[in-house]
Design a protein around this motif. Sequence first.
Motif, PDB file in Angstrom:
ATOM      1  N   GLU B 278      -1.341   7.610  -0.633  1.00 28.16           N
ATOM      2  CA  GLU B 278      -0.908   7.789   0.751  1.00 28.16           C
ATOM      3  C   GLU B 278      -1.241   9.225   1.163  1.00 28.16           C
ATOM      4  N   TRP B 300       7.112   0.256  -2.228  1.00 27.36           N
ATOM      5  CA  TRP B 300       6.332   1.250  -2.970  1.00 27.36           C
ATOM      6  C   TRP B 300       7.221   2.403  -3.339  1.00 27.36           C
ATOM      7  N   GLU B 301       6.949   2.948  -4.488  1.00 29.34           N
ATOM      8  CA  GLU B 301       7.738   4.097  -4.931  1.00 29.34           C
ATOM      9  C   GLU B 301       6.822   5.289  -5.196  1.00 29.34           C
ATOM     10  N   ASN B 302       7.288   6.470  -4.783  1.00 26.60           N
ATOM     11  CA  ASN B 302       6.477   7.679  -5.015  1.00 26.60           C
ATOM     12  C   ASN B 302       6.481   8.039  -6.495  1.00 26.60           C
ATOM     13  N   THR B 303       5.368   8.453  -6.968  1.00 28.19           N
ATOM     14  CA  THR B 303       5.333   8.986  -8.330  1.00 28.19           C
ATOM     15  C   THR B 303       5.155  10.489  -8.178  1.00 28.19           C
ATOM     16  N   LYS B 322       1.439   6.237  -5.062  1.00 30.20           N
ATOM     17  CA  LYS B 322       2.603   5.351  -5.042  1.00 30.20           C
ATOM     18  C   LYS B 322       2.349   4.159  -5.960  1.00 30.20           C
TER      19      LYS B 322
END
Lengths: 92, 409
Positions: B278, B300-303, B322
């Motif tokens: 993103e 979605w999850e941020n890494t 993500k």
Amino acid sequence: MKQRTIEIMEGLSETMKLPSDILAGAPLLSMVGQRQLFIENYKGIIEYTQDCIRVQTKIGRIHVEGKRLNIEYYTVDDMKITGYITTIQFCE
Amino acid sequence: MAQSIIRWLNGYLFVELKGSSPERFLNLCRMRELYTWNINCDKNQYKFYMNIKDYKELRPVARKTKTVPRIKRRIGLPFYLNRIKSRVGFMTGFLCFLCLVLFMSKLIWSIEVKGQYTHTKEELMKYMYQNGIHQLILSKKVNCLALEESIRKEYQDIGWVSAQIDGTKLIVRIKETNMPKLYVQQTTPVHIVADRDGTIVSIVTRKGTPLVKAGDEVKAGDILISGVVDIVGDNQILLRKDPVVADGDIMLNTQYEYQYKKSLKYIGKDYTGKLAKEIRIFVKDKEIILNTPEFLTKNWENTSELVEMKETLFGNIDLVTKREYIATQKLYSIEDVKAYLTIKLKKYIQEITEKGVIIHSINVKINRIGTNMVASGTLNVTQPVTTYRKILDSEWRNTENNEHSGNDN
């Protein structure tokens, strides 16, 4: 006769405690080392070469001799000479 | 120096003089006040500098002295402008560029916060933004001293602040200190009252009238040390009542109710293993997120460890990686929740102990109620009483009837 007038004027200036250049119109010369020369109260340039500058003043001529002589500036009243000055001579 | 600049702005000429009587030429120039300088003689060639205006008046002098002045070089702004006349576009662009660089150098391009420990950079940035300090503002609008003072006032635990503008960067350095809570000294007359039911363990009165003694049962709101002091005369007659700031050390034996609930249910994440990037662009205080519609439809999850940051002239660009997940409802294990609740209880005990409370016994049990785990019970403690209540005028002001007029005043 002219010499006599100058002497009288210079004497008068001294008596009146005035600078002699005012009444007698004597030139003022100031030097900075051997490289710069300021001349005030001059009348005109008679000769200008690389090795000699002759200037007319009220009391006579001034011969400036040297090497690579330049006139940095000159105005109605004063001039600045630069270069390697070796001799300053006063002639009538 | 100033004279050289003026000459350059007006423009001047380098002239070569040829002829038989250059001295006469120079004398005539002097008489007509045509200014020349740097006169140089080299093998009967005279060279000098002259103003443009004076050169135009040189013709009669040259004719009279039979000399030929020739322009060898033209120096100064008028000649330079003439030369670049055909490159108007280029010069306009160059000037615009200079103006733009000058303008941009007056802006604050980035704000750096250093030395924060418990306060985050985002928190301080948000505070500064609320006070009108953000990226892309004119640096002269930033009052460093006012900023330092406002941060110090807003955050009590920040003991030292330094704000400085370094080029186009605003650097805010802070030092956090764990300042002790300020002791609020009572200035108006007050009573010391019980804040909860219990038994008085000890009472030492420094100022005021004690109304209870050790061993007495008290209820919440009861006055323990009264701020009204009776002034009694020699003949044991009450002269007047004075209000004072009641002061003393009272220890109260009481019970604390404790309850903490934690649900066993939680939303878990099953990762599908799919990764996507993103793009986030930060301009001024605005954040623009560029992403595909896929991001909107799924979870979605941020890494955080895979964030790439690029600082550009117009803002920061972050590339956030993500990973996709499917949200599913899950249950914690009972042991985990019990451990969690135990930690919470310990933390609570630590908090009240720091306030000077002495714990005698803890009677807290953890039970499962439906899908919740509840830690509930009581704590037998001895606590200092530091609750105050203002003294009302009616409690101490003695109003006497005027027998003659019948007026109360």
